[in-house]
Design a protein around this motif. Structure first.
Motif, PDB file in Angstrom:
ATOM      1  N   LEU A   1       0.819  -1.213   0.000  1.00 35.21           N
ATOM      2  CA  LEU A   1       0.000   0.000   0.000  1.00 35.21           C
ATOM      3  C   LEU A   1       0.850   1.257   0.000  1.00 35.21           C
ATOM      4  O   LEU A   1       0.507   2.246  -0.656  1.00 35.21           O
ATOM      5  N   ARG A   2       1.956   1.247   0.733  1.00 38.09           N
ATOM      6  CA  ARG A   2       2.837   2.420   0.746  1.00 38.09           C
ATOM      7  C   ARG A   2       3.357   2.707  -0.651  1.00 38.09           C
ATOM      8  O   ARG A   2       3.357   3.843  -1.124  1.00 38.09           O
ATOM      9  N   GLY A   3       3.822   1.667  -1.355  1.00 34.66           N
ATOM     10  CA  GLY A   3       4.322   1.853  -2.710  1.00 34.66           C
ATOM     11  C   GLY A   3       3.249   2.344  -3.661  1.00 34.66           C
ATOM     12  O   GLY A   3       3.474   3.264  -4.466  1.00 34.66           O
ATOM     13  N   ALA A   4       2.051   1.757  -3.577  1.00 36.09           N
ATOM     14  CA  ALA A   4       0.959   2.152  -4.471  1.00 36.09           C
ATOM     15  C   ALA A   4       0.478   3.566  -4.178  1.00 36.09           C
ATOM     16  O   ALA A   4       0.174   4.341  -5.094  1.00 36.09           O
ATOM     17  N   LEU A   5       0.413   3.941  -2.889  1.00 42.14           N
ATOM     18  CA  LEU A   5      -0.020   5.287  -2.524  1.00 42.14           C
ATOM     19  C   LEU A   5       1.001   6.317  -2.997  1.00 42.14           C
ATOM     20  O   LEU A   5       0.635   7.385  -3.513  1.00 42.14           O
ATOM     21  N   GLY A   6       2.291   6.001  -2.844  1.00 42.14           N
ATOM     22  CA  GLY A   6       3.329   6.924  -3.311  1.00 42.14           C
ATOM     23  C   GLY A   6       3.273   7.128  -4.808  1.00 42.14           C
ATOM     24  O   GLY A   6       3.375   8.259  -5.304  1.00 42.14           O
ATOM     25  N   MET A   7       3.115   6.033  -5.557  1.00 37.34           N
ATOM     26  CA  MET A   7       3.050   6.156  -7.011  1.00 37.34           C
ATOM     27  C   MET A   7       1.810   6.939  -7.454  1.00 37.34           C
ATOM     28  O   MET A   7       1.855   7.719  -8.400  1.00 37.34           O
ATOM     29  N   ALA A   8       0.688   6.740  -6.739  1.00 31.65           N
ATOM     30  CA  ALA A   8      -0.534   7.478  -7.079  1.00 31.65           C
ATOM     31  C   ALA A   8      -0.350   8.967  -6.828  1.00 31.65           C
ATOM     32  O   ALA A   8      -0.794   9.801  -7.627  1.00 31.65           O
ATOM     33  N   LEU A   9       0.306   9.325  -5.719  1.00 34.19           N
ATOM     34  CA  LEU A   9       0.553  10.735  -5.430  1.00 34.19           C
ATOM     35  C   LEU A   9       1.510  11.337  -6.455  1.00 34.19           C
ATOM     36  O   LEU A   9       1.288  12.448  -6.951  1.00 34.19           O
TER      37      LEU A   9
END
Length: 325
Positions: free
Chosen positions: A33-41
């Protein structure tokens, strides 16, 4: 009550998502989730998409960099001790096995946002929406963000931050390390730390396999100090009697060590390689009076301790055994 600038505070958020397409997450959900949230931001706010972050002129004014690749403040002796600055958020997600959400299923996860980063909560909500559209985990399962609430010190719902398309900046926040340790009793007593996710401590460059309390407390105090320094509002300070606390900590002994080493791997897309991040899980009973070390241990329950805190490592609970559960 509005967030006051004179002390470091945090906001604990609970995020509710509803699967649109089947969502499958591994046991180490926080890392995914951290990786996906960072990429989305980054996808939403990057102004120079062709450049790596370290070469971008906007690096020191970029929200993505501040939250997910937090730079050091400069080249002071304090900064040179560290490879990276601490991130101003912590995902609080159990490592309790893989997760499968069928379409329509609801699931929640928690996040602590620290200091100045609280003002950027709306952008994290936006990023979570974007993450739901892009998909996450195996098969890129999509979801809708349904609700975000803040939590009080006991973990109860406090404020509604996002629901039904309405977004509000959190107004209430919890103080970190506000107050002083209570007077200890004449007897030593015992207290227990339960490591809920792998606690990865390092001493003299080596992973710690036996959780001596003095090592754990020193790591926690340095973390709190750095969170104040990098993410505290102007005028904030971290006043802690470090020598006195460490002298008391060295007198705390391990009564019973029920921890074990837990190894796991994650793939870092940013670094392009697999990373092994083992740590201690289980319980350790210490001989000593926990009141010497309040409120620092209390703050650590919300910001975690050791390596990998931003995606959920280093989470623990404290129990004063003189009071029972």
């Amino acid at each position: 009550m509005a967030i006051e600038p004179k002390t470091l505070r945090c906001v604990r958020l609970r995020w509710w998502i509803r699967a649109r397409k089947t969502v499958e997450l591994p046991s180490y959900k926080g890392s995914t989730l951290r990786g996906a949230l960072g990429m989305a931001l980054k996808h939403s706010c990057c102004a120079a998409r062709q450049l790596p972050c370290e070469a971008c002129l906007l690096r020191f004014s970029c929200l993505y960099v501040y939250l997910f690749e937090t730079p050091l403040l400069g080249e002071s002796p304090q900064d040179l001790r560290y490879r990276n600055a601490p991130h101003p958020f912590v995902l609080q997600i159990a490592m309790d096995g893989p997760l499968r959400l069928d379409p329509g299923a609801l699931w929640s996860f928690d996040m602590t946002i620290i200091g100045r980063a609280v003002q950027w909560t709306p952008y994290l909500v936006m990023a979570a929406h974007r993450m739901g559209e892009l998909g996450v985990g195996k098969g890129r399962g999509t979801f809708d963000l349904e609700r975000v609430v803040s939590l009080d010190a006991q973990g109860n719902p406090w404020e509604e931050v996002y629901a039904d398309g309405m977004l509000r900046l959190p107004e209430k926040a919890l103080p970190l390390t506000e107050g002083t340790p209570r007077e200890a009793s004449a007897g030593n007593g015992t207290f227990t730390l339960r490591f809920l996710t792998p606690v990865r401590l390092v001493s003299q460059g080596n992973p710690v396999r036996v959780p001596e309390f003095s090592v754990l407390l020193a790591t926690l105090l340095r973390r709190l100090e750095n969170l104040h320094r990098f993410h505290g509002e102007e005028g904030g300070a971290f006043a802690v009697p470090f020598p006195d606390l460490m002298e008391k900590a060295r007198s705390v002994s391990i009564v019973e060590n029920r921890t074990r080493w837990f190894d796991w791997e994650r793939y870092s897309h940013r670094q392009g390689r697999k990373m092994r991040l083992g740590g201690l899980v289980g319980e350790v009973v210490y001989g000593g009076d926990v009141r010497h070390f309040e409120p620092y241990l209390s703050a650590g329950r919300w910001v975690n301790v050791g390596k990998g805190t931003s995606f959920g490592l280093g989470r623990y609970e404290v129990r004063d055994d003189t009071k029972g559960e």
